[in-house]
Design an enzyme around this catalytic site. Structure first.
Site, mmCIF file in Angstrom:
data_model
loop_
_atom_site.group_PDB
_atom_site.id
_atom_site.type_symbol
_atom_site.label_atom_id
_atom_site.label_comp_id
_atom_site.label_asym_id
_atom_site.label_seq_id
_atom_site.Cartn_x
_atom_site.Cartn_y
_atom_site.Cartn_z
ATOM 1 N N ASP A 86 -22.801 61.487 -36.779
ATOM 2 C CA ASP A 86 -24.185 61.986 -36.674
ATOM 3 C C ASP A 86 -24.946 61.423 -37.731
ATOM 4 O O ASP A 86 -24.494 61.190 -38.864
ATOM 5 C CB ASP A 86 -24.081 63.464 -36.559
ATOM 6 C CG ASP A 86 -23.647 64.101 -37.600
ATOM 7 O OD1 ASP A 86 -22.680 63.602 -38.499
ATOM 8 O OD2 ASP A 86 -24.288 65.062 -38.035
ATOM 9 N N GLU A 181 -21.538 66.667 -38.774
ATOM 10 C CA GLU A 181 -21.248 66.674 -40.361
ATOM 11 C C GLU A 181 -22.705 66.996 -40.850
ATOM 12 O O GLU A 181 -22.675 68.273 -41.742
ATOM 13 C CB GLU A 181 -20.914 65.449 -40.925
ATOM 14 C CG GLU A 181 -20.498 65.745 -42.329
ATOM 15 C CD GLU A 181 -21.424 65.499 -43.489
ATOM 16 O OE1 GLU A 181 -20.947 65.542 -44.678
ATOM 17 O OE2 GLU A 181 -22.542 65.126 -43.217
HETATM 18 ZN ZN ZN Z 1 -22.826 61.788 -44.821
#
Ligand code: ZN
Length: 416
Positions: A86, A181
């Site tokens: 992401d 994340e």
């Molecule tokens: Zn990162």
């Protein structure tokens, strides 16, 4: 050992991956937070399958797992390399148009779709070390996504090199690509048993040569305030306004120390992140960050002491502080297995780069994985100015990261 010269594929892969929008969304309750992250997951799986990695797959939560099987007779611990798919919700990642600036000469780089976006050595001192290198940027209207697609491309290229050079001996190499994340949920749904690795490395660090083995201890704090409401016309001596209590707490916070805007290095901070409230009920949210447990205790004490003090001026109100752990300093775990970081330093050296052992004022997937049983420091991926339109990475730094991964695989085999 010395490798034959690699024909690198990291840059080509990277230029493709960044065109896939994988922005995560903190307001979404699902995993992945955005379905579109799966578009990149599918591409990665297909590329791995095409390379002959037969167990490559993506699960329903958008985690990609794959194994490069051992080609060694030795008993080598399973090592995992991890990156996230992401990109940050802070800056658009839609329709990214990467530009390669060949043989950077030190001049300013103007991004064509927004001439106000100018990269200079003054603003990006790390550019001074990139003279002669090929710099990749976005076009001015989006982030680039080097955080963390540089890491993806480097791991994929390293796997490609190991497959194409069977003379390089290594143990089982596990690959893990995670969603979400950037919104702090990168490892929420990792199946540790399926992963089955002994030690790991995230490829998500910034500067060439950096090996990060320390990160913040992180807690959130919420102060719930219950004031005393009364009709404003008849409130004398009765009303205790929760909004004013909130204000008193904020005013009591240290101004010249212990804040993100006044600290760096290993200094800790208390940082208010949100206020909510009305006359009777109010809420204050904070994040607390420190490198040691002792400092974290001190930050908690400071916040609690402020509440006690303020409560004296509003004696009929109720103030309650709730702390919640977010992640911890991975150093605690890494110190139990010093070889994990030592081998990473050695791999960087063998890649022809001076290794620098350093800390991160933040957390990584690895900081949480370290406490889930997978000691996992963070290695440079070469990404700079991430979460912004001026994000950049150099092709040469990415290639040194590929070398570092390959050397790490070799070192673990050698030392086993
Ligand atoms: Zn990162």
């Amino acid at each position: 050992m010395n490798f034959p010269p690699f024909k690198y594929t990291a840059a080509e892969r990277f230029l493709h991956y960044v065109t896939i929008d994988t922005q995560s969304d903190p307001t979404s309750p699902t995993t992945p937070s955005t379905e579109k992250q799966k578009n990149l997951g599918k591409i990665l799986v297909q590329e791995l399958l095409d390379m002959g990695i037969s167990d490559a797959h993506m699960d329903e939560h958008c985690y990609v797992y794959a194994t490069l099987p051992s080609n060694s007779d030795k008993e080598v611990p399973v090592i995992c390399f991890c990156s996230h798919m992401d990109t940050s919700p802070d800056c658009s990642g839609e329709n990214v148009k990467p530009i390669v600036h060949k043989s950077y000469a030190g001049d300013k780089i103007v991004l064509p779709l927004d001439p106000a976006q100018v990269l200079t050595v003054a603003d990006h001192p790390a550019l001074a070390d990139q003279i002669g290198n090929d710099i990749i940027t976005a076009s001015g209207d989006t982030l680039l996504g080097a955080d963390n697609k540089a890491g993806l491309a480097e791991i994929m290229d390293a796997v490609y090199q190991l497959i194409n050079h069977p003379e390089i001996k290594h143990g089982d190499i596990r690959i893990l690509f995670t969603p979400d994340e950037e919104i702090g949920r990168g490892v929420d749904k990792v199946d540790m048993k399926k992963l089955g690795a002994k030690f790991g490395y995230t490829m998500d660090g910034e500067t060439l040569g950096h090996v990060e083995d320390e990160n913040f201890n992180a807690k959130s704090a919420v102060i719930n305030i219950t004031g005393v409401s009364a009709h404003p016309g008849f409130a004398k001596g009765k009303m205790e306004n929760a909004i004013k209590i909130q204000q008193a707490i904020l005013q009591a916070l240290p101004i010249h120390t212990l804040s993100p805007e006044t600290t760096d290095g290993k200094q800790p901070f208390i940082h208010p992140t949100a206020v909510k409230g009305n006359l009777e009920n109010a809420e204050l949210s904070f994040i607390l960050r420190s490198f040691t447990r002792e400092e974290m205790d001190r930050l908690e004490d400071i916040l609690e002491a402020i509440c006690v003090r303020v409560n004296k001026d509003f004696p009929n109100s109720k103030l309650e502080v709730i702390f919640k752990e977010q992640y911890r300093n991975m150093k605690e775990k890494l110190d139990e297995f010093p070889q994990v970081v030592d081998y990473a330093m050695e791999a960087v050296t063998r890649a022809g780069v001076t290794p620098i052992r350093t800390s991160i004022r933040g957390g990584t997937d690895g900081s949480r994985l370290s406490f889930m049983g997978l000691p996992c420091p963070n290695i440079f991926a070469g990404e700079h100015a991430f979460h912004s339109k001026q994000e950049w990475v150099s092709i040469q730094d990415m290639e040194r990261a590929v070398d570092t991964i390959v050397h790490l695989a070799v070192i673990w085999e050698e030392k086993s």
